[in-house]
Design an enzyme around this catalytic site. Structure first.
Site, PDB file in Angstrom:
ATOM      1  CB  SER A   1       8.594  11.454 -29.395  1.00 40.55           C
ATOM      2  OG  SER A   1       7.924  10.779 -28.362  1.00 40.55           O
TER       3      SER A   1
ATOM      4  CE  LYS B   1      18.246  -2.811 -16.560  1.00 38.45           C
ATOM      5  NZ  LYS B   1      16.975  -3.376 -17.051  1.00 38.45           N
TER       6      LYS B   1
ATOM      7  N   PRO C   1      12.993  -3.153 -18.188  1.00 38.78           N
ATOM      8  CG  PRO C   1      11.505  -2.697 -16.475  1.00 38.78           C
ATOM      9  CD  PRO C   1      11.855  -2.268 -17.856  1.00 38.78           C
ATOM     10  N   GLY C   2      13.673  -6.631 -17.551  1.00 40.14           N
ATOM     11  CA  GLY C   2      13.549  -7.966 -18.117  1.00 40.14           C
ATOM     12  C   GLY C   2      14.433  -8.268 -19.294  1.00 40.14           C
TER      13      GLY C   2
ATOM     14  CE  LYS D   1       9.876   7.114 -29.323  1.00 41.84           C
ATOM     15  NZ  LYS D   1      10.039   8.514 -29.725  1.00 41.84           N
TER      16      LYS D   1
END
Length: 834
Positions: free
Chosen positions: A699, A382, A378-379, A742
């Site tokens: 992960s 898009k 988000p943010g 990441k």
């Protein structure tokens, strides 16, 4: 000039049969030439005479025996006919009456007597004369069956002709019914048929009564056929006319009734308006037929019925849709690039894709609209990117949110049988846009629900398939609508919840989180000017320095996008607006030093690193819907029976990773100098903080294994090392996803060294150059390499693991991971600092 005219009051009567027999017909008679009629014996007809010779012939006849020979011309256009211009056989007639007309013509009433053949023809005198021979009819023997049948058929034929509309006087029918003479019946019938001159002359020249009767019957049958066909055509035309008259009459009655009741006039006006709209509408034949059908139904309904409102709403929807309305694309690539750069900083992949689409569109007009899917936290812009694309293309922009939508009818619409039915969100959006080629954004497609009401994502398969959406069928419309010109853009935070068939129809474009430098540029170019304008400020009232923005990014916000950054800037603007409203006239400067006056003390975030080495605490990184985040894995050992306790709202995959890490530690205990008995005499507890947040994925495997080995060997884990990767029972490190997110999360936290699986080395291409220069990336294939880097001291036993203790760590830094000189310099600097 002679003309034939049927005069009903004079068509019967004249000389009786006895009088006719007493008349003596001379051998030489004056001739009256007829243009367009043939007179039969016993036939009474009015004749109009205009030629001088004909008038002289009549005068001579009246002064003698009143008899005259009636001959018909072969060609009516010949003014002075000769012998060869007239037929050989004519009719001897007696003049019954004569009348001189004011225009100089003479009107006579003549009755035919007998057939006669001319022997000589004299046209030199004042009038035409002819030497004649009277043609006597042969006597007919006793009536044969054929003659009797012909007589009856002719009588019935005359009656039928009269019933079919033939103008035959009733007296003629009476005479025909009483006539037994076959010859006279044939002449009477022929005189009342509409025969051409040549056909009538042919009948006149037949002397034999039986032959003449046969020929007249043939002509009568033909006349009856013509009359029947004429009657059929007339009846059909009359029926159609009667139907139109009846409809007109009924409509007038209906209007009068509705006017009396005070209703219906408005509905009729609406129907006319719809019909006018339909004439101007350019749609396919299928759509036109459906509209005509519904308009006709509306015209026949009562204005107050419920169905009338349903049809009216349907027609309003149909006429309001942009069936053939398109906006013109902006194919200026430089202008489009300029608009995209103005609205968004970075996002090069997306901009290149849009420019590629415009390039192909410029070369080919038949390209179908692409289906793009923006995936990212988000943010990151898009939705605003969709608006920017629409502005660059010069198209309308439509956005609908699909988050939480469960009902398939929200996409395809409800059938009109339901109360309150209406089209789906796709058709509604096109109506709002007013064009059939807008940029259509489907927001939050990863949050579409699925239950007993249907699966909306399955309904979207047709919408987002370029091979099918040219005939998209909305349940409410009931007719296909062409969506092939629409440019569809979908957005999602995660790809995993999207079903495979749905995902396969879209071109995935990932939008990762922003780096600190990108956030700085976005704030300077977009956020600060926007918030200053929204808070009614002016640039001369406020100045926010770059240092203040960097401080906000690092100390007050910790996110992948820029929403919280915009909120903090808005908070500063509100406080400045208050100061100005209270009378402050000086310009307010916001710097890193006085930032606390506006936003308060810096916030402590959950992903801030405790900057010291600890036993059993390893630093991992996670990829979430909101971008990358730091993940701490804590492990501890307590007396027990070898159990494994997992807490922190872990998913099944992460639990399996923890179990695999414990199994690997137990299998290689002696290799790491661990007493195997501790796995039988102790329980192990693995915890990941923020227990209210669900966590899953493979992960964290290497992070869990590092924390476990750290506890078992009482070796601290280096705090400045973050790691990610999946572990196998053999200790192999497998690749994972979300590397860019990441790495950005680790960089935001201040970590400068990161352990990554070797297959993920290719993903460094997506990481900005500046971050690649700041951070050190270590690529590993085996978990032992992780332990070598992450633990503060070696844990391998020297006598058995001398080769592994001298293992060369594959450490690569920089943009392409090959700058070994830089690595060696950094290693020397770190040794000096220690």
């Amino acid at each position: 000039m002679t003309e034939f005219e049927n005069t009903p009051e004079e068509s019967v009567g004249g000389l009786s049969e006895e009088q006719q027999q007493k008349l003596q017909i001379p051998d030489r008679l004056p001739v009256l030439l007829l243009r367009d009629v043939v007179i039969f014996p016993y036939m009474i007809a009015p004749l109009y005479v205009g030629r001088e010779k004909s008038k002289a012939a009549i005068d001579h006849s009246l002064s003698t025996n009143r008899m005259i020979l009636l001959l018909t011309q072969k060609d009516m256009d010949v003014e002075e006919p000769k012998r060869e211009d007239v037929y050989d056989v004519g009719t001897v007639a007696v003049i019954l009456r004569m009348l001189k007309l004011p225009d100089g013509r003479i009107r006579i009433l003549a009755q035919g007597l007998v057939r006669a053949k001319i022997e000589t023809f004299e046209d030199e005198g004042p009038f035409v004369q002819a030497q004649i021979t009277v043609l006597q009819e042969p006597e007919v023997p006793e009536k044969s069956l054929e003659v009797e049948a012909l007589i009856r058929n002719i009588r019935s034929g005359l009656e039928k002709a009269a019933s079919l509309g033939k103008a035959i006087q009733p007296e003629i029918l009476v005479i025909a019914a009483n006539l037994e003479d076959s010859g006279r019946l044939a002449d009477l019938t022929a005189s009342n048929l509409d025969l051409k001159v040549k056909e009538a002359q042919g009948v006149l020249e037949i002397v034999d009564p039986v032959r003449r009767l046969r020929r007249v019957y043939e002509l009568l049958v033909r006349e009856l056929d013509i009359l029947e066909m004429q009657s059929k055509i007339s009846n059909e035309a009359r029926g159609e006319l009667d139907k139109l008259q009846r409809q007109y009459f009924l409509r007038q009655q209906m209007k009068a009734i509705q006017k009396e009741l005070g209703e219906g006039s408005e509905l009729q006006e609406e129907v006319k308006a719809y019909q006018e709209k339909l004439k101007k509408l350019q749609v396919s034949e299928e759509v036109r037929e459906e509209l005509e059908k519904q308009i006709n139904r509306l015209a026949q309904m009562h204005p107050e019925s419920a169905e009338t409102a349903v049809i009216r709403n349907y027609l309003d929807w149909m006429f309001s849709l942009p069936w053939n309305v398109s906006t013109k694309d902006n194919l200026n690539l430089k202008l489009a690039r300029k608009i995209l750069d103005e609205d968004h900083h970075g996002l090069e992949k997306v901009k290149e894709r849009i420019l590629e689409y415009l390039s192909v569109r410029k070369l080919s007009k038949k390209i179908k609209g692409p289906i793009l899917c923006f995936v990212g936290p988000p943010g990151v812009g898009k939705t605003s990117l969709g608006r920017s694309i629409a502005r660059a293309l010069g198209r309308k922009f439509v956005r609908i949110s699909l988050g939480g939508v469960h009902d398939e009818a929200e996409i395809r619409g409800h059938r009109r049988t339901y109360v309150g039915a209406m089209p789906g969100k796709i058709i509604q959006g096109l109506k709002r846009a007013g064009s059939n080629n807008p940029v259509f954004m489907l927001d939050e497609v990863d949050k579409i629900g699925s239950d007993f009401r249907g699966d909306p994502s399955s309904a979207l398969l047709e919408v987002l398939d370029p091979e099918q959406n040219h005939s998209f069928l909305d349940h409410y419309l009931g007719v296909p609508f062409d969506l092939s010109k629409v440019m569809f853009i979908t957005t999602a935070n995660l790809l995993d919840p999207i079903q495979p068939a749905f995902r396969d129809r879209m071109e995935i474009i990932e939008l990762p989180g922003y780096t600190e430098e990108e956030k700085l540029q976005i704030a300077l170019r977009h956020l600060i000017p926007k918030q200053i304008a929204e808070h009614a400020l002016k640039p001369e009232y406020i100045d926010i320095s770059e240092g203040a923005i960097r401080a906000i990014i690092s100390q007050y916000t910790r996110e992948a996008g820029v929403r919280n950054l915009e909120r903090e800037i808005a908070a500063i603007c509100r406080k400045v607006a208050r100061q100005i409203a209270e009378g402050r006239k000086k310009k307010v400067r916001v710097t890193a030093k006085n930032l606390e006056k506006f936003l308060g003390p810096p916030r402590i975030f959950r992903d801030q690193v405790t900057r010291k080495d600890q036993v059993g605490v390893a630093t991992g990184v996670a990829w979430t819907a909101t971008g990358g985040e730091i993940l701490f894995v804590e492990a501890t050992m307590m007396e027990g029976k070898g159990g494994l306790i997992l807490t922190g709202s872990l998913g099944e995959v992460m639990k399996e990773s923890a179990q695999a890490a414990l199994s690997y530690a137990r299998a290689h205990a002696r290799e790491f100098g661990i007493d195997p008995k501790i796995f039988l005499q102790n329980d192990f507890h693995i915890h990941i903080p923020e227990g209210a947040i669900p966590k899953d994925g493979p992960s964290a495997g290497v992070t869990i294994a590092t924390a476990l080995i750290s506890v078992c060997t009482s070796t601290p884990v280096r705090w400045e090392v973050a790691m990610t990767g999946e572990i196998t029972l053999r200790g192999n490190v497998l690749p994972v996803g979300g590397i860019k997110e990441k790495v950005l999360a680790a960089q935001r936290t201040g970590i400068r060294k990161m352990i990554l699986p070797l297959p993920n080395k290719k993903d460094l291409v997506d990481i900005p150059q500046k971050i690649r220069e700041e951070m050190e990336f270590i690529f590993v294939e085996d978990i032992r390499q992780v332990f070598q880097v992450a633990l503060s001291r070696p844990i391998f036993k020297k006598q058995k693991n001398e080769r592994r203790a001298t293992m060369v760590i594959d450490a690569e830094k920089g943009a392409d991971g090959a700058n070994k000189k830089t690595e060696s310099k950094r290693g020397k600097k770190r040794k000096k600092s220690k």
